[in-house]
Write a protein that holds these residues in place. Sequence first.
Motif, PDB file in Angstrom:
ATOM      1  N   SER A 150       0.825  -1.209   0.000  1.00 57.87           N
ATOM      2  CA  SER A 150       0.000   0.000   0.000  1.00 57.87           C
ATOM      3  C   SER A 150       0.863   1.264   0.000  1.00 57.87           C
ATOM      4  CB  SER A 150      -0.954   0.001   1.200  1.00 57.87           C
ATOM      5  OG  SER A 150      -0.221   0.140   2.402  1.00 57.87           O
ATOM      6  N   TYR A 151       1.984   1.220   0.720  1.00 55.73           N
ATOM      7  CA  TYR A 151       2.866   2.396   0.720  1.00 55.73           C
ATOM      8  C   TYR A 151       3.499   2.578  -0.659  1.00 55.73           C
ATOM      9  CZ  TYR A 151       2.364   3.048   5.719  1.00 55.73           C
ATOM     10  OH  TYR A 151       1.848   3.300   6.957  1.00 55.73           O
ATOM     11  N   ASN A 152       3.883   1.480  -1.287  1.00 54.01           N
ATOM     12  CA  ASN A 152       4.429   1.582  -2.647  1.00 54.01           C
ATOM     13  C   ASN A 152       3.425   2.265  -3.568  1.00 54.01           C
ATOM     14  OD1 ASN A 152       6.686   0.156  -1.837  1.00 54.01           O
ATOM     15  ND2 ASN A 152       5.954  -1.810  -2.632  1.00 54.01           N
ATOM     16  N   ARG A 153       2.165   1.842  -3.443  1.00 63.06           N
ATOM     17  CA  ARG A 153       1.139   2.368  -4.349  1.00 63.06           C
ATOM     18  C   ARG A 153       0.770   3.815  -4.041  1.00 63.06           C
ATOM     19  NH1 ARG A 153      -1.665  -2.014  -7.165  1.00 63.06           N
ATOM     20  NH2 ARG A 153      -0.750  -3.938  -6.405  1.00 63.06           N
ATOM     21  N   GLN A 154       0.570   4.092  -2.737  1.00 64.79           N
ATOM     22  CA  GLN A 154       0.058   5.419  -2.395  1.00 64.79           C
ATOM     23  C   GLN A 154       1.147   6.494  -2.298  1.00 64.79           C
ATOM     24  OE1 GLN A 154      -2.707   5.489   0.893  1.00 64.79           O
ATOM     25  NE2 GLN A 154      -2.726   7.723   0.980  1.00 64.79           N
ATOM     26  N   TYR A 155       2.302   6.123  -1.786  1.00 66.97           N
ATOM     27  CA  TYR A 155       3.308   7.152  -1.498  1.00 66.97           C
ATOM     28  C   TYR A 155       4.548   7.118  -2.386  1.00 66.97           C
ATOM     29  CZ  TYR A 155       0.598   7.370   2.845  1.00 66.97           C
ATOM     30  OH  TYR A 155      -0.401   7.466   3.753  1.00 66.97           O
TER      31      TYR A 155
END
Length: 316
Positions: A150-155
């Motif tokens: 999720s961090y890869n995708r969002q941030y």
Amino acid sequence: MKFKDKIFIAGHKGLFGSAILRTLKKKGFKNILFVDKKNVNLENQKQVDNFFKKNKPKHVFLAAAKAGGILANMKKPAEFIYKNLLMQNNIIHAAYKNKVEKLLFLGSSCIYPKHFLNDIKETDLLSGHLEETNKHYAIAKIAGIYLCDSYNRQYFNEQKKFRAIIPTNLFGPNDNYHPLYSHVIAALIARFKQSVRLKKKEIRVWGTGRPKREFMFSDDAAEAAVEVLRLTNKKFEKLVGKNLNYINIGTGKDYSINQICLYLKKISGFKGKIIFDKKYPDGMYRKLMSTKLTKKIPFKIKNNFFDSLKKTYLEY
Ligand code: GDP
């Protein structure tokens, strides 16, 4: 990853973390950080935040976990899910806030659905029911993998900075040798040693002896882990594809618990009988992972399974 980069190993005293530490040192990495539970409690968000703010590591190996064998998982499901979620949430979020360049999270082959017996591919995740005996631990690990994703995708603009490896059953130095709560290799090593010393007439092994497990020496898994984190974001994406942020680490070969017992009997000189105690669970019958992607990681397995089992037995 440069040799002078600051690298934080969370959980450096455990089976996998200590193997990461040995491997990084051997490869020439000089700036390795680790913490003691007394100084930084990884279950405490504030303490983890302060540590990251103060030390600003560039890379993180997240090997800290509450882990154990089949019985530990069944007896302490709350501790396994709660503590693992806490530690991984604290560390992954602190890594994001403090601009860590790359993070490697340690998964486990128990995250895969139980109906797959062999050739379990990365894409098989979440396509069926989990094995009951370690469901809670598995759910924490799946959450950790998806937290990274999720961090890869969002941030991180879809760059695969936060990655995971899914290692098979590991063994080696600094394993937990608790008689009830350890994993099978450590449990059997300790039991064979003790039975020889006390000249016991029989040795009790849990379950039917028929389940098979894929075992890997911890230093081989650590070698693979370090090479996975050394890959650039682009190269890692090329390896696993657009949708994944994790990769299996296995040997491609599994052995039955009975085979392990016969080998330990041979090298220990144990003269008694091996009794399979069916009051204890077998867990998964088999869970052999696919090594199609593993083989593309630039690393080689150096330790033959039976040789490293013998070495571990002798060093215990
Ligand atoms: P698992 O791979 O998550 O099931 O974890 P374990 O390493 O705990 O168990 C692997 C297999 O070894 C299971 O089929 C167990 O029933 C079997 N086993 C046999 N004897 C023992 C023992 O003394 N301890 C453990 N942990 N497992 C044992």
